[in-house]
Design an enzyme around this catalytic site. Sequence first.
Site, mmCIF file in Angstrom:
data_model
loop_
_atom_site.group_PDB
_atom_site.id
_atom_site.type_symbol
_atom_site.label_atom_id
_atom_site.label_comp_id
_atom_site.label_asym_id
_atom_site.label_seq_id
_atom_site.Cartn_x
_atom_site.Cartn_y
_atom_site.Cartn_z
ATOM 1 N N GLY A 49 1.226 -9.038 45.812
ATOM 2 C CA GLY A 49 0.635 -7.684 45.718
ATOM 3 C C GLY A 49 -0.750 -7.507 46.108
ATOM 4 O O GLY A 49 -1.512 -8.587 46.167
ATOM 5 N N ASP A 131 -0.246 -17.763 41.449
ATOM 6 C CA ASP A 131 -1.000 -16.561 41.278
ATOM 7 C C ASP A 131 -1.940 -16.247 42.246
ATOM 8 O O ASP A 131 -3.012 -16.653 42.418
ATOM 9 C CB ASP A 131 -1.712 -16.493 40.087
ATOM 10 C CG ASP A 131 -2.331 -15.137 39.960
ATOM 11 O OD1 ASP A 131 -1.884 -14.171 40.419
ATOM 12 O OD2 ASP A 131 -3.356 -15.254 38.753
ATOM 13 N N CYS A 161 1.509 -0.786 42.760
ATOM 14 C CA CYS A 161 0.640 0.293 41.963
ATOM 15 C C CYS A 161 0.435 1.198 42.981
ATOM 16 O O CYS A 161 -0.728 0.736 43.699
ATOM 17 C CB CYS A 161 -0.110 -0.285 40.933
ATOM 18 S SG CYS A 161 -0.789 0.970 39.978
ATOM 19 N N ARG A 196 -12.698 -4.716 49.450
ATOM 20 C CA ARG A 196 -11.781 -5.874 49.519
ATOM 21 C C ARG A 196 -10.084 -5.595 49.433
ATOM 22 O O ARG A 196 -9.404 -6.097 50.256
ATOM 23 C CB ARG A 196 -12.184 -6.839 48.316
ATOM 24 C CG ARG A 196 -11.346 -8.356 48.314
ATOM 25 C CD ARG A 196 -11.286 -9.043 47.016
ATOM 26 N NE ARG A 196 -12.308 -9.549 46.461
ATOM 27 C CZ ARG A 196 -12.599 -10.332 45.583
ATOM 28 N NH1 ARG A 196 -11.582 -10.924 44.998
ATOM 29 N NH2 ARG A 196 -13.728 -10.686 44.990
ATOM 30 N N HIS A 259 3.681 -12.217 2.769
ATOM 31 C CA HIS A 259 3.910 -11.447 1.643
ATOM 32 C C HIS A 259 2.778 -11.824 0.759
ATOM 33 O O HIS A 259 2.117 -12.791 0.809
ATOM 34 C CB HIS A 259 5.358 -12.069 1.142
ATOM 35 C CG HIS A 259 5.313 -13.524 1.060
ATOM 36 N ND1 HIS A 259 4.874 -14.410 -0.118
ATOM 37 C CD2 HIS A 259 5.862 -14.308 1.823
ATOM 38 C CE1 HIS A 259 4.900 -15.690 0.152
ATOM 39 N NE2 HIS A 259 5.552 -15.802 1.415
ATOM 40 N N ARG A 308 10.135 -11.316 -1.524
ATOM 41 C CA ARG A 308 8.844 -11.291 -1.506
ATOM 42 C C ARG A 308 8.079 -10.420 -0.873
ATOM 43 O O ARG A 308 7.150 -9.752 -0.636
ATOM 44 C CB ARG A 308 8.109 -12.671 -1.626
ATOM 45 C CG ARG A 308 8.662 -13.513 -0.457
ATOM 46 C CD ARG A 308 8.294 -15.126 -0.957
ATOM 47 N NE ARG A 308 8.659 -16.086 -0.041
ATOM 48 C CZ ARG A 308 9.601 -16.871 0.404
ATOM 49 N NH1 ARG A 308 10.811 -16.391 -0.821
ATOM 50 N NH2 ARG A 308 10.012 -17.566 1.040
ATOM 51 N N GLU A 328 11.786 -16.945 6.092
ATOM 52 C CA GLU A 328 11.196 -18.298 6.320
ATOM 53 C C GLU A 328 12.030 -19.502 6.890
ATOM 54 O O GLU A 328 13.296 -19.262 6.788
ATOM 55 C CB GLU A 328 10.396 -18.372 4.864
ATOM 56 C CG GLU A 328 9.968 -19.758 4.939
ATOM 57 C CD GLU A 328 8.537 -19.794 5.584
ATOM 58 O OE1 GLU A 328 8.866 -19.633 6.749
ATOM 59 O OE2 GLU A 328 7.408 -20.077 5.125
ATOM 60 N N LEU A 352 8.908 -38.493 8.378
ATOM 61 C CA LEU A 352 9.526 -38.298 9.739
ATOM 62 C C LEU A 352 8.974 -36.782 10.305
ATOM 63 O O LEU A 352 8.427 -36.552 11.309
ATOM 64 C CB LEU A 352 10.889 -38.376 9.845
ATOM 65 C CG LEU A 352 11.749 -39.692 10.002
ATOM 66 C CD1 LEU A 352 13.203 -39.455 9.553
ATOM 67 C CD2 LEU A 352 11.358 -40.267 11.120
ATOM 68 N N TYR A 430 -6.635 -11.012 29.388
ATOM 69 C CA TYR A 430 -5.579 -12.217 29.745
ATOM 70 C C TYR A 430 -5.267 -12.971 28.412
ATOM 71 O O TYR A 430 -5.055 -13.929 28.311
ATOM 72 C CB TYR A 430 -6.294 -13.058 30.740
ATOM 73 C CG TYR A 430 -6.661 -12.497 32.059
ATOM 74 C CD1 TYR A 430 -5.718 -11.555 32.473
ATOM 75 C CD2 TYR A 430 -7.702 -12.616 32.897
ATOM 76 C CE1 TYR A 430 -5.922 -10.860 33.908
ATOM 77 C CE2 TYR A 430 -7.994 -12.240 34.069
ATOM 78 C CZ TYR A 430 -6.952 -11.359 34.662
ATOM 79 O OH TYR A 430 -7.179 -10.692 36.014
#
Length: 471
Positions: A49, A131, A161, A196, A259, A308, A328, A352, A430
């Site tokens: 684009g 990009d 656009c 540009r 909550h 809650r 939750e 763990l 961004y």
Amino acid sequence: MSPEMGELTQTRLQKIWIPHSSGSSRLQRRRGSSIPQFTNSPTMVIMVGLPARGKTYISTKLTRYLNWIGTPTKVFNLGQYRREAVSYKNYEFFLPDNMEALQIRKQCALAALKDVHNYLSHEEGHVAVFDATNTTRERRSLILQFAKEHGYKVFFIESICNDPGIIAENIRQVKLGSPDYIDCDREKVLEDFLKRIECYEVNYQPLDEELDSHLSYIKIFDVGTRYMVNRVQDHIQSRTVYYLMNIHVTPRSIYLCRHGESELNIRGRIGGDSGLSVRGKQYAYALANFIQSQGISSLKVWTSHMKRTIQTAEALGVPYEQWKALNEIDAGVCEEMTYEEIQEHYPEEFALRDQDKYRYRYPKGESYEDLVQRLEPVIMELERQENVLVICHQAVMRCLLAYFLDKSSDELPYLKCPLHTVLKLTPVAYGCKVESIYLNVEAVNTHREKPENVDITREPEEALDTVPAHY
């Protein structure tokens, strides 16, 4: 053993088996040949684009989303490569007959593609977002050939656009602050950037329905007023299309809060479905006053199915919607236990979880990774909506916040989401602007940092070192 049954080599990233390279495969490796493309091959997402069409905005949001759902993704912005190679003077660098600049721009593209290859083939990346404008068929052919040689899939995203107002707003929001225009006069920046764009318009060749019918792509017209989708190949591409068709650029704010303090919060017990404490009820009314003071138009209020959050929303005196997905995290066998009790009865599980809090799953319960998957429909709907107040829970709020703030899976489980505090998230160019508003109602601290010692053989005192105080 016959030559056909020779050594097999497993590729680390693709997790498939392919014949070991040998002299007999010389023809397969001749110039112009390509690596076989498998179902789970890495993907290159190619932006297309003119400048000021929101390509970097789309690239950034898509990358944030894919990383959040667990697909390693990285943006390769060609403008950054160009700025590293040469300092910007004015629009003349982009003139179609500026041969020296054309060569520099091509070298920058090749350097970026080299980094793409390194990321996808050696750094365990799965999606690379390229990009750049990529406005000519020649440039896109170069990228397609590169992808073919390395066995990558390609998906194009073209942003079209023609609305002058949208283009002007994009220039105002983003380009005026671009590294190309630091300390430059506003009017001169606008004039130079419009020139540009004209430079690119000369040779712009949009994706064509007939000529490019074999390619996979989505064309986005005027920031999502219309879409065209062609040949979606796999799960990643279909999720990408679904995501892009849900995002919008309408100014709005998302309010995230937990909550009010609950009875189990006071006692240091996790999970459960208790009601609000006295201070929790005070917070609910303070939240109602705060929301009213904001003067928010068309505010939607979402809660979980848990008591809650519903009690907190009731004080607002407005309609609210209950989402089971906002419940939750399920602590399984550890529901309604204190951290001290978990350490006493399940010391190995406790260790763990400290070792990998994001991926650890409670016995008969959930992990943060599970929770992210459960919350994906909520994120999609949040992207579609405008002003929303989400009244949720600590783990849920961490997952939502990690999406909007682009936090990694290692950071996510330790994001601070205190009780009786509202986070106002306002999307900007961004990223996201965050405002933290404490509503002056005291509450217990439920945040537990990662302890230094996470070994299974640690002493109980070391395991409980970071447990917050409770009654």
